[in-house]
Design a protein around this motif. Structure first.
Motif, PDB file in Angstrom:
ATOM      1  N   LEU A 230     -13.511   3.281-100.371  1.00 39.29           N
ATOM      2  CA  LEU A 230     -12.840   3.274 -99.074  1.00 39.29           C
ATOM      3  C   LEU A 230     -11.480   2.589 -99.108  1.00 39.29           C
ATOM      4  O   LEU A 230     -10.680   2.774 -98.214  1.00 39.29           O
ATOM      5  CB  LEU A 230     -13.728   2.576 -98.031  1.00 39.29           C
ATOM      6  N   SER A 231     -11.245   1.764-100.121  1.00 32.40           N
ATOM      7  CA  SER A 231      -9.996   1.000-100.093  1.00 32.40           C
ATOM      8  C   SER A 231      -9.049   1.296-101.245  1.00 32.40           C
ATOM      9  O   SER A 231      -7.877   0.979-101.169  1.00 32.40           O
ATOM     10  CB  SER A 231     -10.309  -0.495-100.065  1.00 32.40           C
ATOM     11  N   GLU A 232      -9.526   1.919-102.326  1.00 29.47           N
ATOM     12  CA  GLU A 232      -8.623   2.060-103.478  1.00 29.47           C
ATOM     13  C   GLU A 232      -7.548   3.118-103.242  1.00 29.47           C
ATOM     14  O   GLU A 232      -6.474   3.048-103.837  1.00 29.47           O
ATOM     15  CB  GLU A 232      -9.395   2.316-104.769  1.00 29.47           C
TER      16      GLU A 232
ATOM     17  N   ILE B 287      -5.599   3.250-100.850  1.00 28.31           N
ATOM     18  CA  ILE B 287      -4.391   2.596-100.336  1.00 28.31           C
ATOM     19  C   ILE B 287      -3.516   2.098-101.479  1.00 28.31           C
ATOM     20  O   ILE B 287      -2.313   2.327-101.493  1.00 28.31           O
ATOM     21  CB  ILE B 287      -4.753   1.436 -99.384  1.00 28.31           C
ATOM     22  N   ALA B 288      -4.125   1.432-102.465  1.00 29.31           N
ATOM     23  CA  ALA B 288      -3.347   0.924-103.595  1.00 29.31           C
ATOM     24  C   ALA B 288      -2.762   2.073-104.411  1.00 29.31           C
ATOM     25  O   ALA B 288      -1.667   1.979-104.956  1.00 29.31           O
ATOM     26  CB  ALA B 288      -4.215   0.037-104.462  1.00 29.31           C
TER      27      ALA B 288
ATOM     28  N   GLY C 154      -1.016   4.771-101.139  1.00 26.06           N
ATOM     29  CA  GLY C 154      -0.315   4.198 -99.987  1.00 26.06           C
ATOM     30  C   GLY C 154      -0.952   4.550 -98.658  1.00 26.06           C
ATOM     31  O   GLY C 154      -0.502   4.111 -97.610  1.00 26.06           O
ATOM     32  N   MET C 155      -2.006   5.358 -98.703  1.00 31.30           N
ATOM     33  CA  MET C 155      -2.670   5.788 -97.464  1.00 31.30           C
ATOM     34  C   MET C 155      -4.178   5.609 -97.614  1.00 31.30           C
ATOM     35  O   MET C 155      -4.719   5.769 -98.696  1.00 31.30           O
ATOM     36  CB  MET C 155      -2.378   7.266 -97.184  1.00 31.30           C
ATOM     37  N   SER C 156      -4.855   5.339 -96.515  1.00 30.43           N
ATOM     38  CA  SER C 156      -6.305   5.166 -96.597  1.00 30.43           C
ATOM     39  C   SER C 156      -7.017   6.515 -96.588  1.00 30.43           C
ATOM     40  O   SER C 156      -8.143   6.635 -97.040  1.00 30.43           O
ATOM     41  CB  SER C 156      -6.804   4.302 -95.434  1.00 30.43           C
ATOM     42  N   VAL C 157      -6.333   7.518 -96.047  1.00 26.22           N
ATOM     43  CA  VAL C 157      -6.905   8.862 -95.993  1.00 26.22           C
ATOM     44  C   VAL C 157      -6.215   9.697 -97.082  1.00 26.22           C
ATOM     45  O   VAL C 157      -5.016   9.552 -97.291  1.00 26.22           O
ATOM     46  CB  VAL C 157      -6.658   9.501 -94.608  1.00 26.22           C
ATOM     47  N   THR C 158      -6.959  10.546 -97.764  1.00 20.57           N
ATOM     48  CA  THR C 158      -6.382  11.325 -98.853  1.00 20.57           C
ATOM     49  C   THR C 158      -5.337  12.315 -98.345  1.00 20.57           C
ATOM     50  O   THR C 158      -5.563  13.052 -97.392  1.00 20.57           O
ATOM     51  CB  THR C 158      -7.502  12.092 -99.597  1.00 20.57           C
ATOM     52  N   VAL C 159      -4.173  12.273 -98.975  1.00 15.32           N
ATOM     53  CA  VAL C 159      -3.093  13.191 -98.612  1.00 15.32           C
ATOM     54  C   VAL C 159      -3.296  14.496 -99.388  1.00 15.32           C
ATOM     55  O   VAL C 159      -3.316  14.496-100.603  1.00 15.32           O
ATOM     56  CB  VAL C 159      -1.712  12.588 -98.985  1.00 15.32           C
TER      57      VAL C 159
ATOM     58  N   LEU D 205       4.939  15.169 -93.580  1.00 20.50           N
ATOM     59  CA  LEU D 205       4.741  13.732 -93.832  1.00 20.50           C
ATOM     60  C   LEU D 205       5.920  13.165 -94.610  1.00 20.50           C
ATOM     61  O   LEU D 205       6.512  13.855 -95.438  1.00 20.50           O
ATOM     62  CB  LEU D 205       3.463  13.526 -94.651  1.00 20.50           C
TER      63      LEU D 205
ATOM     64  N   ILE E 162       5.924   8.552 -99.448  1.00 21.48           N
ATOM     65  CA  ILE E 162       5.364   7.201 -99.442  1.00 21.48           C
ATOM     66  C   ILE E 162       5.954   6.402-100.614  1.00 21.48           C
ATOM     67  O   ILE E 162       5.951   6.874-101.752  1.00 21.48           O
ATOM     68  CB  ILE E 162       3.817   7.268 -99.523  1.00 21.48           C
ATOM     69  N   PRO E 163       6.488   5.216-100.348  1.00 22.15           N
ATOM     70  CA  PRO E 163       7.162   4.420-101.389  1.00 22.15           C
ATOM     71  C   PRO E 163       6.189   3.768-102.367  1.00 22.15           C
ATOM     72  O   PRO E 163       5.955   2.563-102.334  1.00 22.15           O
ATOM     73  CB  PRO E 163       7.927   3.369-100.579  1.00 22.15           C
TER      74      PRO E 163
ATOM     75  N   LEU F  93       5.088  -0.273-103.512  1.00 22.57           N
ATOM     76  CA  LEU F  93       3.718  -0.700-103.263  1.00 22.57           C
ATOM     77  C   LEU F  93       3.087  -1.272-104.536  1.00 22.57           C
ATOM     78  O   LEU F  93       2.454  -2.328-104.530  1.00 22.57           O
ATOM     79  CB  LEU F  93       2.907   0.494-102.748  1.00 22.57           C
TER      80      LEU F  93
ATOM     81  N   CYS G 197      -2.324   5.892 -90.962  1.00 24.39           N
ATOM     82  CA  CYS G 197      -2.900   6.986 -91.759  1.00 24.39           C
ATOM     83  C   CYS G 197      -3.784   7.919 -90.940  1.00 24.39           C
ATOM     84  O   CYS G 197      -3.734   9.133 -91.085  1.00 24.39           O
ATOM     85  CB  CYS G 197      -3.802   6.456 -92.860  1.00 24.39           C
TER      86      CYS G 197
ATOM     87  N   LEU H  17      -2.778  11.921 -90.752  1.00 23.09           N
ATOM     88  CA  LEU H  17      -3.523  12.649 -91.785  1.00 23.09           C
ATOM     89  C   LEU H  17      -4.842  13.238 -91.294  1.00 23.09           C
ATOM     90  O   LEU H  17      -5.214  14.345 -91.662  1.00 23.09           O
ATOM     91  CB  LEU H  17      -3.813  11.731 -92.980  1.00 23.09           C
TER      92      LEU H  17
ATOM     93  N   PHE I 288       7.259   3.452 -94.682  1.00 19.84           N
ATOM     94  CA  PHE I 288       5.985   2.811 -94.354  1.00 19.84           C
ATOM     95  C   PHE I 288       4.861   3.294 -95.275  1.00 19.84           C
ATOM     96  O   PHE I 288       4.882   4.406 -95.776  1.00 19.84           O
ATOM     97  CB  PHE I 288       5.563   3.129 -92.914  1.00 19.84           C
ATOM     98  N   THR I 289       3.861   2.416 -95.436  1.00 24.51           N
ATOM     99  CA  THR I 289       2.598   2.818 -96.070  1.00 24.51           C
ATOM    100  C   THR I 289       1.505   2.594 -95.023  1.00 24.51           C
ATOM    101  O   THR I 289       1.803   2.246 -93.894  1.00 24.51           O
ATOM    102  CB  THR I 289       2.280   1.915 -97.278  1.00 24.51           C
ATOM    103  N   CYS I 290       0.250   2.748 -95.437  1.00 21.44           N
ATOM    104  CA  CYS I 290      -0.891   2.344 -94.597  1.00 21.44           C
ATOM    105  C   CYS I 290      -0.666   0.890 -94.177  1.00 21.44           C
ATOM    106  O   CYS I 290      -0.095   0.102 -94.923  1.00 21.44           O
ATOM    107  CB  CYS I 290      -2.167   2.473 -95.423  1.00 21.44           C
TER     108      CYS I 290
ATOM    109  N   ASP J  60      -5.460  -1.060 -93.819  1.00 22.13           N
ATOM    110  CA  ASP J  60      -6.620  -1.106 -92.927  1.00 22.13           C
ATOM    111  C   ASP J  60      -7.250  -2.510 -92.871  1.00 22.13           C
ATOM    112  O   ASP J  60      -7.375  -3.187 -93.880  1.00 22.13           O
ATOM    113  CB  ASP J  60      -7.653  -0.045 -93.331  1.00 22.13           C
TER     114      ASP J  60
ATOM    115  N   TYR K 168     -11.626  -2.588 -94.804  1.00 18.54           N
ATOM    116  CA  TYR K 168     -11.975  -2.477 -96.220  1.00 18.54           C
ATOM    117  C   TYR K 168     -10.930  -3.104 -97.140  1.00 18.54           C
ATOM    118  O   TYR K 168     -11.262  -3.816 -98.079  1.00 18.54           O
ATOM    119  CB  TYR K 168     -12.234  -1.018 -96.588  1.00 18.54           C
ATOM    120  N   PHE K 169      -9.656  -2.837 -96.860  1.00 19.40           N
ATOM    121  CA  PHE K 169      -8.614  -3.389 -97.735  1.00 19.40           C
ATOM    122  C   PHE K 169      -8.557  -4.918 -97.594  1.00 19.40           C
ATOM    123  O   PHE K 169      -8.388  -5.631 -98.565  1.00 19.40           O
ATOM    124  CB  PHE K 169      -7.253  -2.754 -97.405  1.00 19.40           C
TER     125      PHE K 169
ATOM    126  N   ARG L 148     -11.282  -6.563 -99.533  1.00 13.27           N
ATOM    127  CA  ARG L 148     -11.099  -6.645-100.991  1.00 13.27           C
ATOM    128  C   ARG L 148     -10.264  -7.853-101.381  1.00 13.27           C
ATOM    129  O   ARG L 148     -10.612  -8.579-102.304  1.00 13.27           O
ATOM    130  CB  ARG L 148     -10.400  -5.386-101.496  1.00 13.27           C
TER     131      ARG L 148
ATOM    132  N   ARG M 201       5.213  -6.151 -95.840  1.00 14.36           N
ATOM    133  CA  ARG M 201       6.220  -5.196 -96.307  1.00 14.36           C
ATOM    134  C   ARG M 201       6.543  -4.182 -95.207  1.00 14.36           C
ATOM    135  O   ARG M 201       7.710  -3.888 -94.934  1.00 14.36           O
ATOM    136  CB  ARG M 201       5.731  -4.466 -97.563  1.00 14.36           C
TER     137      ARG M 201
END
Lengths: 172, 290
Positions: free
Chosen positions: A114-116, A118-119, A122-127, A143, A146-147, A151, B10, B14, B40-42, B45, B48-49, B52, B63
């Motif tokens: 659920l969180s990876e 984002i890292a 850059g988004m929590s939902v799959t693009v 869209l 995403i930078p 990040l 997001c 999305l 911008f990024t997420c 959240d 969950y984030f 972690r 940021r």
């Protein structure tokens, strides 16, 4: 009959304090106001924020961040933070415990899932291309880029920031 | 014209672009110019984030705030998760200079700095406090008369009130007033303030909470649910399909984002605001709109 001896693990308590950024949870006087407003506690006996706070005060690491810890049942609703007369911020203690469980690798597998994103994206939902197609159908702009480079750089480990699990200078 | 940066996050762009659509269609009618910016990024959240690693969560939030701050324009968010993360990050960083320095050390790697100057508000708070409820009323062309709306506030718009500073978390009125301003009837019900359960990492509990809310709304006789949070939306729209499948109970309560309701009141069609994309169709509400 002599009472059972209770040993408090102050080192674990310190670890928690470091993440919560204060000693808020040390002020918990076990009044159960958090339990009264907790939706998870209403729906299951397995989750009780007062008991989690008690165990945190005693430094019961294994019960709190071992396998099958109840902390993952928290709904993250912030009602306990709202209600607590001692400003203990129980949810922040639970989140700090989750951080420690992640370090110990006892967090549920789906937390990473659920969180990876984002890292990595850059988004929590799959693009996906389907997303942009749906946006186009609704007449929405595409869209933005995403930078990711930025990040990645800010998420790299910092030598100066020791993870909470590492020993401090002078510690055995 | 008031110029504001929309922080979309997001979930809206999305997963539920119909919500973004409703915002883009309705806010200009209130004299708001949405200034889209790059970078911008997420948010990220707040569940969950943050679970972690709190420092990394704060860094990504800072940021995003720094990116907006460089433009000199303030932010509005439309998602309860985004407002929760951005407001809490601001609060924690303002409260603790050492933490601010630690986070800015990370941002320095990309030549950015968060100074703590940008203002962040949820769109409904900006509308109440900066535009005024009368401005919403004035934008209405077709009041949603006789439509009974069971409002679901969700958690993160309101709590913790010490940080969010939006309303009385036990007796909120901001969304009730919004619904009244567009001519509809806000209905109270027993589970109005219950959490949707989405953040609970369990197979059964979230659905039990969701179902309690539906049972309470059904008993209230509401025509639809009106909500503000995209995460709650997934619990309730898709959630009704899950409840029907797993528990054999069909509620058929349309779940409508508060800005979609505003769109209907401003005279937009159901397609204009993407209502046709919802799992639970809003026909019974649309039939009542003259």
């Amino acid at each position: 009959m002599p009472k059972e001896k209770v040993v408090v693990d102050f080192r674990f308590r310190e670890k928690l304090n470091k993440i919560t950024g204060g000693k808020h949870h040390n002020y918990c006087y076990q009044c159960s106001a958090c339990v009264a407003v907790c939706p998870a506690a209403r729906f299951t006996d397995e989750f009780n924020p007062r008991i989690i706070l008690l165990k945190a005060l005693l430094g019961m690491e294994e019960a709190l961040i071992g396998e099958d810890s109840p902390i993952w049942l928290c709904t993250n609703c912030y009602s306990c933070y709202e209600r607590c007369p001692q400003d203990v911020r129980p949810i922040e203690v639970i989140i700090a415990l989750k951080n420690l469980a992640v370090e110990r690798e006892t967090a549920p597998a789906n937390l990473a899932k659920l969180s990876e994103n984002i890292a990595e994206t850059g988004m929590s939902v799959t693009v996906s291309s389907a997303v942009n197609r749906r946006r186009q159908e609704l007449g929405l702009p595409p869209l933005k880029t995403i930078p990711l480079e930025e990040l990645k750089k800010i998420l790299e480990e910092d030598e100066a920031e020791e993870p909470s699990s590492k020993k401090r200078k002078g510690e055995p | 014209m008031m110029r504001l940066i929309p922080f979309w996050g997001c979930m809206m762009p999305l997963k539920y672009p119909q919500m973004e659509l409703a915002i883009r269609k309705t806010l200009p009618n209130l004299g708001i110019e949405l200034v889209d910016v790059d970078g911008f990024t997420c948010c990220p959240d707040p569940i969950y984030f943050k679970a972690r690693n709190k420092i990394k969560w704060l860094t990504v939030a800072a940021r995003n705030l720094a990116v907006a701050e460089e433009t000199g324009i303030d932010i509005i968010t439309m998602c309860s998760g985004c407002i929760s993360t951005l407001k809490e990050a601001q609060y924690l960083l303002a409260e603790d200079p050492d933490l601010m320095a630690q986070i800015n050390r990370r941002l320095k790697r990309i030549n950015r700095e968060y100074k703590g100057k940008v203002k962040v508000k949820h769109a409904v708070v900006m509308m109440r406090d900066d535009l005024g409820i009368e401005a919403i009323e004035k934008s209405v062309k077709r009041p949603l008369e006789d439509i009974k709306v069971a409002i679901h506030y969700g958690c993160h718009l309101l709590k913790p009130s010490q940080i969010m500073r939006v309303d009385d978390a036990d007796y909120p009125s901001i969304l009730d007033d919004f619904v009244t301003a567009i001519g509809a009837i806000p209905l109270d019900h027993d589970e109005k303030l219950l959490c949707c359960g989405k953040g609970c990492m369990d197979d059964e509990l979230p659905l039990e909470m969701t179902e309690s809310i539906f049972a309470s709304i059904e008993a209230s006789g509401a025509d639809c649910m009106g909500l503000i949070c995209p995460t709650c939306f997934s619990s309730f729209d898709m959630g009704q399909i899950m409840i029907a499948r797993q528990k054999g109970k069909t509620y058929n309560i349309p779940v409508i984002y508060i800005f979609q309701l505003l769109g209907l009141a401003q005279g937009l069609s159901a397609e204009d605001i993407g209502l046709h994309t919802h799992r639970v169709k809003a026909d019974k509400v649309l039939e009542k709109i003259v």
